[in-house]
Design an enzyme around this catalytic site. Structure first.
Site, mmCIF file in Angstrom:
data_model
loop_
_atom_site.group_PDB
_atom_site.id
_atom_site.type_symbol
_atom_site.label_atom_id
_atom_site.label_comp_id
_atom_site.label_asym_id
_atom_site.label_seq_id
_atom_site.Cartn_x
_atom_site.Cartn_y
_atom_site.Cartn_z
ATOM 1 N N LYS A 38 52.579 -15.925 40.868
ATOM 2 C CA LYS A 38 51.791 -14.366 40.225
ATOM 3 C C LYS A 38 51.567 -13.642 41.510
ATOM 4 O O LYS A 38 52.072 -13.928 42.676
ATOM 5 C CB LYS A 38 50.257 -14.774 39.781
ATOM 6 C CG LYS A 38 49.960 -16.137 39.128
ATOM 7 C CD LYS A 38 48.879 -16.129 37.610
ATOM 8 C CE LYS A 38 49.258 -16.877 36.858
ATOM 9 N NZ LYS A 38 49.492 -17.952 36.644
ATOM 10 N N SER A 77 56.494 -16.396 32.299
ATOM 11 C CA SER A 77 55.133 -16.049 32.663
ATOM 12 C C SER A 77 55.141 -14.726 33.185
ATOM 13 O O SER A 77 54.507 -14.142 33.712
ATOM 14 C CB SER A 77 54.061 -17.132 33.852
ATOM 15 O OG SER A 77 55.522 -17.751 34.543
#
Lengths: 210, 210
Positions: A168, A129
């Site tokens: 993130k 990711s």
DNA sequence: GCTGTAAGGGAACAACTGTTCTACAGGAGG
DNA sequence: CCTCCTGTAGAACAGTTGTTCCCTTACAGC
């Protein structure tokens, strides 16, 4: 000034390096005598003086095993490898309780990569990711323990209501927070500030190839 | 078996770690006495025995500074940082001459990342030609000195006629060699086997973020 | 109170270890 | 020949250091 080292002196330097690699601590003068087949401690001392003068090593006077080789053992820290982080999986939070109690798995890290950052820990990344941030599956990321990050920095965040953690990029917008996966195949998510808890921000990446 | 450590024992463990971080060598029993405010070496010895029994450390009998903390100092190597590699720039080749003579700039590296690889050196990457291999501008790559690589491995190669070095993926084809940049914006190049000289292959990547 | 155990204190021993002093051999330079 | 320098030897000294022995204190369980 920078004389050439005699054969003896090279031998001694080599022995000391070897010894420290093997034993993890510097040798005593008599270890050197035995290891290099010298006949007297004074010979070792004599050559050690020269080696110190030539900058090959340093000696701490009157301290046993006081020989220092430039850049040995120094500047290396161990950081706890708290586990893996994957989208959806919870991070084992570094409580102040567990901080010094349990003998955790650790990773050795060049201090240069950590700098003055406090409370550094490591996580192994599962999944791709973060691929666009050049972080691959299996990479180890180093994080520093903080509750606040600047816009655009990569952070490990805990989402309270979802009960999951992710790695993130962090963007504070007007009323909410945008969490941007560094993977163009994935879309960003927006969450309310009350729902996020920053667990740390990324300071370094380590990858082993092949 | 796994008893809880007393406050004293925690204090001693902490002191030893601290001391080793500061000094680079383990403390003597009397260093511990001073550092922990103990009144006698026997108190230190008493607690060290317990700590050894509990597996918190090891002691080498009759050897000064014979305390070992699990995984300390071990597994860290220094590798020479030979310079930067950018498409077009020459690599400073690691000759066997310069290998042990000049005091080069070095990088500290967790031994786990190096493994048993021999002749490891580091280069700082300039430019983004390896971006798709998740190697960014400014990253440090660790290479192992070898003349041969397998297909698909990343290698530093020297192009004789062009007199330039690059970091590329290496593919042996029928009669020629394909050098594939790990950047989709760049196209591969084909060269004759006589023209390439492999300088080493990439074994690890280190990146500092922020 | 008695006993056993954990923990600390004080001192001493014996080995270890850094350091120093003296002596000796060989060679270079005068 | 003499002197100076380098390198080696042997021994000794003093401080350091791991280890051990014996005693004391605190406290829980009986």
């Amino acid at each position: 000034m920078a004389k050439e080292l005699s054969q003896r002196q090279q031998q001694i330097v080599e022995f000391i390096s070897h010894y420290m690699d093997e034993e993890g601590i510097p040798p005593t003068v008599r270890d050197i005598v035995r290891g290099c087949g010298l006949s007297s401690t004074s010979v070792a001392d004599y050559n050690l003086r020269i080696l110190e003068r030539e900058g090959q090593l340093r000696r701490r006077p009157d301290i046993s095993r006081g020989i220092e080789m430039p850049g040995w053992g120094r500047g290396v820290t161990r950081v706890p490898l708290l586990g893996a982080i994957a989208a959806g999986a919870p991070i084992p939070v570094p409580d102040t309780d567990t901080w010094q109690s349990a003998p955790l798995e650790t990773v050795e890290v060049p201090a240069e990569m950590v700098g003055r950052a406090q409370g550094v820990y490591a996580l192994r990344v599962k999944g791709t990711s973060m691929i666009d941030a050049l972080i691959d599956d299996g990479d180890v990321v180093l994080l520093t323990l903080t509750r606040t990050v600047n816009n655009g920095e990569m952070a490990a965040v805990w989402l309270k209501s979802e009960k999951e953690a992710t790695l993130k990029r962090f963007y504070q917008e007007k009323r909410r927070i945008r969490l941007q996966p560094a993977n163009s195949a994935l879309s960003p998510m927006w969450v309310s500030p009350q729902n996020v808890e920053v667990q740390g921000k990324v300071v370094a990446v380590l990858r082993r190839v092949g």
